[in-house]
Design an enzyme around this catalytic site. Structure first.
Site, PDB file in Angstrom:
ATOM      1  N   ASP A  79      22.134  32.934 -56.024  1.00  0.00           N
ATOM      2  CA  ASP A  79      23.394  33.141 -56.739  1.00  0.00           C
ATOM      3  C   ASP A  79      24.088  34.413 -56.299  1.00  0.00           C
ATOM      4  OD1 ASP A  79      21.259  34.588 -58.025  1.00  0.00           O
ATOM      5  OD2 ASP A  79      22.608  34.990 -59.710  1.00  0.00           O
ATOM      6  N   GLU A 174      19.521  35.273 -60.420  1.00  0.00           N
ATOM      7  CA  GLU A 174      19.039  36.660 -60.430  1.00  0.00           C
ATOM      8  C   GLU A 174      20.097  37.600 -60.975  1.00  0.00           C
ATOM      9  OE1 GLU A 174      18.396  40.764 -58.839  1.00  0.00           O
ATOM     10  OE2 GLU A 174      20.091  39.400 -58.515  1.00  0.00           O
TER      11      GLU A 174
END
Length: 407
Positions: A79, A174
């Site tokens: 991400d 994350e």
């Protein structure tokens, strides 16, 4: 694909995470990217390639030696930050950067300048990948993914480099603090691992903040302002009173190194109710505890003046992984040696933030953090030198090589 081509392909995928969806992965783009990566890993010839329903992608490079040695892992996250747009990323390569200003977007007059970012001067003569000034780049952490995948390809193409079994994993979310929450350490099956999620070339980190979030709620009493004397309680003013009671210089903009801080990240208020949201950070566990107790102390102080006005809710987020890594410090020393072999000067320093490696270390997988090479993450001025990515890739190769030489 070579390393640069792979990276440019990865950043074209929109994988911003979103803490509001309450799903894992939090956005569909992350799963789409994971599915593409799964196909790529299979085509490379990696084994045990698996993608679970939560978007955790794992794979193995089999050992090419006979003796039993530790299984190591390399991890990066898919991400990008929700802080800035990661959609329609349009990167540009500045070949042989000559120094000076780089115009990212002429129409919007967006300029990446060494006057504001003096670290640019370290990379004169190198090739830089920059944004178009309208999005972030995504080197955090697609540079890490590209470096790991390219390192696996390098080891496959160079079987004379002996290595044990290597596990790789790419995680979702994350950037919203959930990257390791559903990570199956047992299924991963490594003795230890490294995240490639650090910044500039040479970073090697095994300490991070202890972290908590504090939500302070202030209840007010709204009365017509013309008749409010001794009746109104303006929760906005009370919240402001609380905020200025915290140490003025213990904020992110005034701290560095091992210095902790209080950081006001959100303020929502009306006369009736105001909510302040803070993050609390400190490397030292005792100071971290004192910082949390300070919120409780100030809440009591407010309530002494305004009875039952204030309440605080504090939630721990993650802890300093140093506690879990120091007993196996040789894994840091091994990465240090690998960097030197790759022609990199190691810079061992604490992370002023968090990392998947922190949570993974507390879940039983010791996991220091290695540089991915980028600068100015989470914004339009993000850039990454291609040579830094190449050095990170070779650091992965050298770690794998040195583990195979362990007795």
């Amino acid at each position: 694909m070579n390393l640069t081509e792979r990276f440019l392909n990865y950043v074209s995928k929109d994988t911003q995470s979103d803490e509001l969806t309450q799903m894992t992965p939090s956005t569909p783009g992350q799963m789409e990217f994971a599915e593409d990566l799964k196909k790529e890993l299979e085509l490379l010839g990696l084994e045990d390639v698996s993608l679970d329903e939560n978007g955790y992608l794992m794979a193995s490079l089999p050992s090419n030696i006979d003796k039993e040695i530790p299984t190591i892992g390399f991890i990066a996250h898919m991400d990008t930050s929700p802080d800035f747009s990661g959609k329609n990323v349009s990167p540009r390569i500045i070949e042989n950067y000559p120094g000076g200003d780089i115009t990212l977007n002429e129409k919007e007059n967006i300029i990446l300048s060494p006057a504001n970012f003096p670290e640019l001067n370290q990379y004169i003569g190198q090739s830089l990948i920059v944004t178009n000034g309208l999005t972030l780049l995504g080197a955090d952490d697609k540079a890490g993914i590209a470096e790991i995948v390219t390192a696996m390809k390098y080891l496959i193409d160079n079987p004379d480099i002996k290595h044990g079994k290597i596990r790789i994993a790419f995680t979702p979310d994350e950037e919203i603090g959930l990257g390791a929450h559903k990570f199956d350490v047992e299924r991963f099956g490594a003795d230890w691992a490294y995240t490639l999620d650090g910044g500039e070339i040479g970073e090697l980190e095994y300490e991070n903040f202890n972290a908590a979030v504090a939500k302070v709620t202030f209840k007010g009493r709204n009365v017509h302002p013309g008749y409010a004397k001794h009746k109104m309680i303006n929760s906005i003013r009370v919240a402001n009173q609380f905020a200025i009671m915290l140490p003025r210089w213990e904020t992110p903009e005034h701290t560095e190194g091992y210095e902790g801080f209080y950081h006001l990240i959100d303020f929502k208020g009306s006369v009736e109710e105001t909510v302040l949201t803070y993050i609390i950070r400190d490397h030292d566990s005792d100071r971290f505890l004192r910082r949390k107790k300070e919120f409780e102390h100030l809440t009591r102080k407010i309530n002494k003046e305004f009875p039952n006005c204030a309440s605080v809710e504090i939630k721990d987020q993650y802890y300093n992984m140093r506690e879990k890594i120091e007993p196996v410090k040789y894994i840091v020393d091994l990465a240090f040696k690998a960097m030197l072999e790759a022609g990199v000067t190691p810079s061992v320093k604490p992370i002023r933030g968090g990392t998947d490696g922190s949570q993974l270390s507390f879940k039983g997988l010791p996991c220091p953090n290695i540089f991915a090479g980028g600068h100015n993450f989470h914004g339009k001025f993000e850039f990454v030198p291609i040579q830094s990515m190449e050095k990170a890739m070779m650091t992965v190769v050298m770690i794998s090589k040195f583990v195979a030489q362990m007795k």
